[in-house]
Motif scaffolding. Structure first.
Motif, PDB file in Angstrom:
ATOM      1  N   ARG A  29     -12.974 -16.851  37.213  1.00  0.00           N
ATOM      2  CA  ARG A  29     -12.605 -15.804  38.164  1.00  0.00           C
ATOM      3  C   ARG A  29     -11.725 -14.777  37.466  1.00  0.00           C
ATOM      4  O   ARG A  29     -11.332 -14.941  36.321  1.00  0.00           O
ATOM      5  CB  ARG A  29     -11.837 -16.420  39.345  1.00  0.00           C
ATOM      6  N   HIS A  30     -11.384 -13.716  38.213  1.00  0.00           N
ATOM      7  CA  HIS A  30     -10.547 -12.669  37.614  1.00  0.00           C
ATOM      8  C   HIS A  30      -9.160 -13.200  37.244  1.00  0.00           C
ATOM      9  O   HIS A  30      -8.524 -12.705  36.325  1.00  0.00           O
ATOM     10  CB  HIS A  30     -10.427 -11.474  38.563  1.00  0.00           C
ATOM     11  N   ASP A  31      -8.679 -14.228  37.996  1.00  0.00           N
ATOM     12  CA  ASP A  31      -7.339 -14.762  37.694  1.00  0.00           C
ATOM     13  C   ASP A  31      -7.373 -15.786  36.544  1.00  0.00           C
ATOM     14  O   ASP A  31      -6.359 -16.408  36.215  1.00  0.00           O
ATOM     15  CB  ASP A  31      -6.713 -15.400  38.949  1.00  0.00           C
ATOM     16  N   GLY A  32      -8.555 -15.971  35.923  1.00  0.00           N
ATOM     17  CA  GLY A  32      -8.649 -16.861  34.757  1.00  0.00           C
ATOM     18  C   GLY A  32      -9.078 -18.275  35.122  1.00  0.00           C
ATOM     19  O   GLY A  32      -9.514 -19.026  34.263  1.00  0.00           O
ATOM     20  N   TYR A  33      -8.901 -18.662  36.391  1.00  0.00           N
ATOM     21  CA  TYR A  33      -9.323 -19.996  36.802  1.00  0.00           C
ATOM     22  C   TYR A  33     -10.827 -20.021  37.042  1.00  0.00           C
ATOM     23  O   TYR A  33     -11.431 -18.978  37.288  1.00  0.00           O
ATOM     24  CB  TYR A  33      -8.613 -20.426  38.099  1.00  0.00           C
ATOM     25  N   ARG A 160      -9.967 -23.268  43.614  1.00  0.00           N
ATOM     26  CA  ARG A 160      -9.482 -23.924  42.391  1.00  0.00           C
ATOM     27  C   ARG A 160      -9.404 -25.433  42.606  1.00  0.00           C
ATOM     28  O   ARG A 160      -8.845 -26.157  41.795  1.00  0.00           O
ATOM     29  CB  ARG A 160      -8.099 -23.390  42.025  1.00  0.00           C
TER      30      ARG A 160
END
Ligand code: ATP
Length: 321
Positions: A29-33, A160
């Motif tokens: 995802r954009h948040d890295g997760y 997540r």
């Protein structure tokens, strides 16, 4: 007036480890997760969190693995206590003792379990008006795996892994947990997963196989064992190259299914009974493919208060001499 604390005033919470019967990994995802679809089961391997009165926030870790974990801000249970204290405007401190049995960095979410246990124990000790849902929401701010140990049982985790829905499950499953002397870092395993899947990016929305969900409701170990799935398998094995040998040994010795728990390196083998679990456990250790084995059952309830000697009104007046 000065106050003293009654020595027996304490709350103890027992909190379970988890294994993932399915861990399906989606796109980053954009948040890295990564987007996940996972099926958690709480199992009977526990940490105990005991809290008692203290002016300051203090954390102490006991057990063979204590040296792996710091007692301060780096400890997720300490951070959980501080978050609850700040959120509910509690002026007192607390002394947290973690009696650790869940392997550290073993893929069984031990740190998250401790945070969940600390949230429940502190909320009880401070008598704050927080429901289980409130604690789960606070927990998800500390980490994606924190809400599940509060809930326990079996649950599907999306996002997540923190968006939980209870899953239907029948009967009791017997697991042999093969604990490893090595540790695996979850971020490193995901990084390796990205390297390995580079040319074939995973689906945007991963899904738990329907057949596994169906099998779980029947309680048939053979059916469940055949459907266990972990998309991190190759990544974990490439960082811990002895894992395939351990898994192969358990399969050849007749378990119904084997799965690396989370990012590993703990491996869970599904068998039919306590007797079978003990037998398989002994064989795996004698073959030296597991450092230690543990028989666990699941699903078990989430974090539970097992000892409750709360101070009445928190602070007690000194007993006159
Ligand atoms: P997960 O399955 O959630 O990815 P894990 O089981 O592989 O996690 P943990 O035992 O939760 O791993 O530990 C991950 C890291 O978290 C450790 O390397 C440790 O330094 C840190 N940590 C912080 N607090 C704790 C705690 N109370 N218990 C264990 N580890 C902790």
């Amino acid at each position: 007036m000065s106050h003293t604390f009654a020595t027996e005033d304490q709350v103890r919470v027992r909190v379970p480890a988890k294994i993932n019967l399915a861990l399906c990994v989606g796109a980053q995802r954009h948040d890295g997760y990564h987007e996940l679809a996972t099926l958690f089961q709480a199992v009977s391997l526990y940490d105990d969190i005991t809290v008692r009165a203290s002016e300051e926030l203090v954390c102490e870790v006991r057990g063979e693995q204590a040296h792996h974990i710091g007692p301060g801000d780096e400890n997720l249970a300490y951070r959980a206590a501080r978050l609850l204290k700040n959120e509910y405007g509690v002026s007192e401190g607390i002394h947290l003792t973690i009696d650790k049995q869940i392997p550290v960095a073993g893929g069984m979410a031990g740190g998250s379990a401790d945070a969940a246990g600390a949230l429940l124990a502190c909320s009880r000790f401070w008598d704050v008006d927080a429901s289980l849902e409130d604690l789960m929401a606070l927990g998800s701010r500390l980490g994606a795996d924190v809400p599940f140990p509060l809930m326990g049982g079996c649950a599907v985790g999306l996002g997540r892994g923190e968006t939980l829905t209870p899953a239907l499950s029948r009967g009791t499953f017997h697991w042999v947990l093969a604990l490893s002397s090595t540790q695996l870092s979850t971020p490193e395993v995901f990084q390796r997963f990205d390297e390995l899947t580079g040319h074939h990016p995973p689906p945007t929305t991963p899904e738990i196989p329907r057949e596994l969900m169906m099998a779980l409701t029947t309680g048939e170990t053979k059916r469940v064992g055949a459907q266990l799935i972990n998309d991190l398998h190759e990544a974990s094995c490439s960082l811990a190259p002895t894992l395939p040998t351990t898994i192969r040994a358990g399969v050849e010795l007749g378990c119904h299914g084997a799965i690396i728990s989370g990012s590993g390196p703990t491996v869970a083998f599904l068998v039919d009974s306590e007797q079978e679990a003990q037998h398989l456990g002994e064989l795996l250790t004698s073959l030296e493919v597991a450092q230690r084995t543990y028989h666990a059952v699941g699903p078990v309830p989430g974090a539970t208060v097992i000892d409750d000697h709360r101070p009445h009104g928190h602070l007690m007046d000194p007993v006159p001499a």
